[in-house]
Design a protein around this motif. Structure first.
Motif, PDB file in Angstrom:
ATOM      1  N   CYS A  27      10.803  24.091 -21.933  1.00  0.00           N
ATOM      2  CA  CYS A  27      10.645  23.224 -20.765  1.00  0.00           C
ATOM      3  C   CYS A  27      10.313  24.029 -19.509  1.00  0.00           C
ATOM      4  O   CYS A  27       9.536  23.584 -18.672  1.00  0.00           O
ATOM      5  CB  CYS A  27      11.921  22.421 -20.542  1.00  0.00           C
ATOM      6  SG  CYS A  27      12.190  21.213 -21.842  1.00  0.00           S
ATOM      7  N   HIS A  65       3.793  18.872 -25.433  1.00  0.00           N
ATOM      8  CA  HIS A  65       5.212  18.952 -25.079  1.00  0.00           C
ATOM      9  C   HIS A  65       5.713  17.639 -24.467  1.00  0.00           C
ATOM     10  O   HIS A  65       6.770  17.152 -24.844  1.00  0.00           O
ATOM     11  CB  HIS A  65       5.429  20.124 -24.111  1.00  0.00           C
ATOM     12  CG  HIS A  65       6.866  20.370 -23.790  1.00  0.00           C
ATOM     13  ND1 HIS A  65       7.626  21.332 -24.421  1.00  0.00           N
ATOM     14  CD2 HIS A  65       7.682  19.769 -22.894  1.00  0.00           C
ATOM     15  CE1 HIS A  65       8.856  21.295 -23.926  1.00  0.00           C
ATOM     16  NE2 HIS A  65       8.920  20.370 -22.989  1.00  0.00           N
ATOM     17  N   CYS A  69      10.092  16.645 -19.139  1.00  0.00           N
ATOM     18  CA  CYS A  69       8.845  17.218 -18.648  1.00  0.00           C
ATOM     19  C   CYS A  69       7.824  16.132 -18.337  1.00  0.00           C
ATOM     20  O   CYS A  69       7.000  16.302 -17.448  1.00  0.00           O
ATOM     21  CB  CYS A  69       8.287  18.208 -19.656  1.00  0.00           C
ATOM     22  SG  CYS A  69       9.299  19.686 -19.768  1.00  0.00           S
ATOM     23  N   CYS A 113       9.034  15.328 -24.913  1.00  0.00           N
ATOM     24  CA  CYS A 113      10.072  15.674 -23.950  1.00  0.00           C
ATOM     25  C   CYS A 113       9.967  14.776 -22.718  1.00  0.00           C
ATOM     26  O   CYS A 113       9.016  14.891 -21.948  1.00  0.00           O
ATOM     27  CB  CYS A 113       9.932  17.138 -23.569  1.00  0.00           C
ATOM     28  SG  CYS A 113      11.140  17.659 -22.362  1.00  0.00           S
TER      29      CYS A 113
HETATM   30 ZN   LIG Z   1      10.349  19.746 -21.788  1.00  0.00          ZN
END
Ligand SMILES: [Zn+2]
Length: 66
Positions: free
Chosen positions: A4, A30, A37, A34
């Motif tokens: 992250c 990502h 993020c 996630c």
């Molecule tokens: Zn992340």
């Protein structure tokens, strides 16, 4: 796999400069998984737009014209 911290750093860099295809791919991949993020990215984009709008307003101020 990037973590992250690396992704948020890349997102920040992407606000100032053009990222490589691989970097954008890493971010895209990502943020699919996630949410942290993903939020960071959308907030950064929002801030960037808001900042640009604010700067544009300053430049278009009528009292700046002769
Ligand atoms: Zn992340």
């Amino acid at each position: 796999m990037r973590n992250c911290r690396e992704i948020t750093a890349l997102v920040s860099q992407g606000m100032d400069k053009k990222l490589s295809f691989g970097e954008r791919l890493a971010i895209g991949f990502h943020v699919m998984m996630c949410s942290h993020c993903r939020n960071f990215q959308s907030q950064s984009q929002f801030m960037r737009k808001a900042a640009r709008r604010y700067t544009g307003q300053l430049q278009n101020r009528p009292d700046k014209k002769p």
